[in-house]
Enzyme design. Structure first.
Site, short mmCIF file in Angstrom:
data_model
loop_
_atom_site.label_atom_id
_atom_site.label_comp_id
_atom_site.label_asym_id
_atom_site.label_seq_id
_atom_site.Cartn_x
_atom_site.Cartn_y
_atom_site.Cartn_z
N ASP A 31 0.97 -1.17 0.02
CA ASP A 31 0.11 -0.07 0.03
C ASP A 31 0.91 1.08 0.15
O ASP A 31 1.92 1.30 0.39
CB ASP A 31 -0.89 -0.16 1.49
C1 BGC Z 1 -5.19 3.25 -0.26
C2 BGC Z 1 -5.16 2.30 -1.35
C3 BGC Z 1 -4.86 3.02 -2.53
C4 BGC Z 1 -3.67 3.84 -2.62
C5 BGC Z 1 -3.29 4.56 -3.92
C6 BGC Z 1 -3.95 4.19 -0.07
O1 BGC Z 1 -3.90 5.17 0.81
O2 BGC Z 1 -5.08 2.48 1.05
O3 BGC Z 1 -6.45 1.41 -1.32
O4 BGC Z 1 -4.88 2.08 -3.59
O5 BGC Z 1 -3.63 4.79 -1.49
O6 BGC Z 1 -4.12 5.75 -4.13
#
Ligand code: BGC
Length: 707
Positions: free
Chosen positions: A256
């Site tokens: 993530d």
């Molecule tokens: C989220 C993800 C997301 C990523 C990119 C993160 O903060 O938890 O679900 O895909 O950001 O935007």
């Protein structure tokens, strides 16, 4: 009598994780041989928010990624950061949110969602779409409940698998997220989750496991939190032992964003790609520090090669594929898909006066009241959105459907700001309601109020909405309450005081049209709740057991397997609205529940048939839900668990036969002592119903022998 035959042909396609394309294997090996160590490390980390490095000398592109799950997000400026690029070419279809998709209880719509999302991602040049988001909705106030699907692992699995299969028809990798146990946003970057092995296997893993084993997801995102003391991005148990060892995952684990915390542990424990949004990218854990760690002998080059091999494997299925899908953006077909999802997701909670569908012949004026009547939800708050090509609001939907025949009077009702109650807005709303034949109130949450990175404080309706409902209901006897939100709210008082309640969602580009068509009866509602609405937050398991948000940054999931309705049913706590609940404009009668046998062996399938009769005057779709319980079990069991469901269209006055099939093996519990699944011999209760609390018929069967 019409016999319903399951026609979900797409679910029958075998998508075994196989890597046997010898020619591609040879190309991958050859490329790896040609790459320098520096080049290998280049492809293992971000070089901008949504891209990884490529090696142009060898024709290896970087991986281009984007959020998901609501649609393909807008492009960001080349200068870095989250500033939009302000292009005119990156608007996209806004798809209904996760809980809306789940409320359809329709796997074929999840597949169509996947195909359309994949087509849009492909048209926008993306190799990886960061979707679907499938964490179990463990707590009712969870900030991302709207993005996730359900509290139930079986419903979650059916939808996730079909969404992934759909996405990947378009040479776009699904990135199923967030693995694992990202069930709360509070302290999500630091909280450690302690959970029993049994709850992991029975509740939190099934949809992820099926995403790999049945849908062959080419990528997966590790979660921000820790599990059993280790960050998910460096969790040997999750990434090496379970994902690769047990499930045979061949794709890439993507962190993530900003969720990587080490170089050596992450590299050795199974992370493949480090993503994040903060430069400088060449100092990421998987950039120079990784190069140094390989040189120092702390990470082997074999480990690096394995990661590069996986990335190339994904690239050959996506941007390097020889039979590349074309992709398409904002097509009428995509509008139809989001309309169909939205129209099957809307849940009729109460219709005691049969005010719905609106009898428009007798209506001259409608008061449309509330900020949610005009609010768009394609973006907002913290969390991925899309720059929607268009989004039909509820007011626009009603104007398009009825504007020529009926006068629509809009009143703002409330401002979507906390602690900003304005009595003059209520006065205006009351006057508008008084002067109209019908009042439709649009209340609930929005995409600022329900948001990634924080959980809601409680379940209460925000922005002074309850006072507005009370005032308008007193002013107009024909008041319809439409709640828009992605998660449960406290609507106890509304349930008590109001006769007509409709639940809608952040329902995509066509949400307003779908809602108007439900209100006017063009669509007969068929959505059912994908999670329980509790009467009170402190009756829900995590709160009852004081496990949220955890002590000293550790959340112990003391409720074990008793998540969602499993808890309420087993503990005999009445919910406000149960899991699986939703009304129709017609009525369905169940009869003739039968099983093909009375006694089964471990390798059998149980075939269950039931007759469903539409006793009303309007065709409608009904989802038949099959729950199974094991009385007198050797271990703690939920009173019942969803094991099959099927949505069928039943013409007015007709009866259909619905056939459901359950493998005996799916009745197993996970035995922690033996570290294996165990099917107990003995009697099981089969319960067929309209919701988890509205059981229409029961049968008992026996399993011989067990294992
Ligand atoms: C989220 C993800 C997301 C990523 C990119 C993160 O903060 O938890 O679900 O895909 O950001 O935007």
């Amino acid at each position: 009598m019409v016999t319903f035959i399951a026609m979900l042909t797409f679910t029958g396609v075998a998508f075994a994780q196989n890597n046997n394309d010898a020619a591609i294997e040879a190309k991958i090996s050859n490329l790896i041989k040609k790459m320098t160590l520096e080049e290998k490390v280049t492809v293992l980390h971000a070089n901008s928010i949504f891209k990884t490095g490529g090696i142009s000398r060898l024709g290896i592109p970087g991986l281009s990624m984007d959020d998901g799950p609501l649609g393909v997000r807008e492009e960001l400026s080349a200068g870095g950061g989250w500033t939009p690029a302000n292009l005119t070419t990156d608007s996209a279809t806004f798809f209904p949110n996760g809980s809306a998709l789940a409320a359809t209880w329709n796997p074929s719509l999840a597949y169509r969602y996947g195909v359309a999302l994949g087509e849009e991602a492909r048209a926008r040049g993306k190799d990886v779409i960061l979707a679907p988001a499938i964490n179990i909705t463990r707590i009712p106030i969870g900030g991302r409940t709207y993005e996730y699907l359900s509290e139930d692992p079986f419903l979650n699995t059916q939808l996730a698998v079909n969404a992934i299969k759909g996405i990947q028809t378009q040479n776009v990798a699904a990135c199923v997220k967030h693995f694992a146990l990202n069930n709360q946003e509070t302290n999500r970057g630091t909280v450690n989750v302690e959970v029993s092995e049994r709850a992991l296997r029975e509740i939190y893993f099934p949809a992820f496991k099926a995403s790999i084993e049945n849908a062959n997801s080419w990528s997966i995102m590790s979660a921000y939190n820790k599990v059993r003391g280790e960050y998910c991005s460096e969790n040997d148990y999750l990434l090496n032992k379970i994902l690769r060892g047990e499930w045979g995952f061949k794709g890439i684990v993507i962190s993530d964003w900003g969720g990587t915390h080490s170089t050596v542990a992450a590299a050795n424990n199974g992370l493949d790609v480090e993503m994040g949004s903060r430069p400088p990218y060449d100092s990421y854990y998987f950039a120079k520090p990784l190069l140094d760690s390989v040189k120092a002998g702390k990470v082997s080059e074999k480990t690096i090669d394995d990661k590069v091999r996986r990335i190339l494997w994904v690239l050959y299925k996506t941007s390097l594929s020889k039979s590349m899908a074309k992709g398409s953006l904002n097509t009428p077909a995509h509008s139809q898909t989001v309309y169909d999802i939205a129209s099957e997701s809307i849940v009729l909670l109460k219709n005691d006066k049969h005010l719905l569908p609106l009898n428009t012949a007798g209506i001259k004026t409608i008061a449309v009241i509330g900020d949610n009547a005009t609010r768009t939800n394609h973006s907002g708050g913290f969390g991925a959105g899309v720059k929607a090509k268009y989004e039909i609001t509820p007011l626009q939907g009603l104007q398009n459907a009825l504007g020529k025949k009926v006068q629509i009077n809009f009143a703002q009702g409330y401002r979507a700001k906390l602690n900003d109650d304005d009595p003059s807005l209520i006065t205006e709303a009351v006057n508008t309601a008084k002067n109209s034949d019908v009042a439709i109130l649009f209340i609930g949450g929005n995409r600022d109020y329900e948001s990634e990175s924080r959980d809601r404080k409680d379940l209460s309706l925000p922005f002074g909405e309850q006072a507005l409902v009370d005032a308008v209901t007193a002013a107009n006897a024909n008041t319809i309450v439409v709640v828009i939100g992605g998660a449960p709210y406290d609507i106890n008082k509304i349930k008590k005081d109001n006769h007509t309640i409709v639940w809608s969602w952040f329902n995509g580009s066509e949400g307003g049209h779908a809602l108007a068509d439900v209100l006017t009866g063009k669509i007969n509602p068929s959505g059912k709740l994908p999670f329980t609405f509790p009467v009170a937050l402190d009756e829900s398991p995590a709160f009852y057991l004081h496990t949220f948000p955890g002590d000293n940054l550790t959340a112990v999931y003391k409720e074990g397997i008793l998540v969602g309705y499993r808890w309420y049913d087993t503990k005999n706590i009445a919910p406000l609205y149960p899991f699986g609940y939703g009304l129709s404009y017609t009525n369905f009668n169940y009869s003739g529940l039968k099983t093909d046998k009375k006694t089964y062996n471990i390798n059998d399938n149980i075939t269950i048939t039931t007759m469903v009769k539409n006793t009303g005057k309007r065709a409608g779709k009904e989802t038949v839900e099959l729950y199974i319980g094991k009385p007198n079990s050797a271990v703690e069991r939920a009173e019942k668990e969803l094991k099959a469901f099927k949505k069928v269209m039943v013409p007015a006055g007709k009866e259909v036969m619905v056939t459901l099939s359950v493998p005996v093996k799916s009745l197993a519990y996970y035995d922690e002592g033996k570290s294996k699944w165990v099917v107990e011999a003995g009697k099981y209760n089969l319960m067929v119903g309209k919701s988890s609390r509205d059981i229409e018929a029961k049968e008992t069967i026996s399993i011989d022998g067990g294992n």
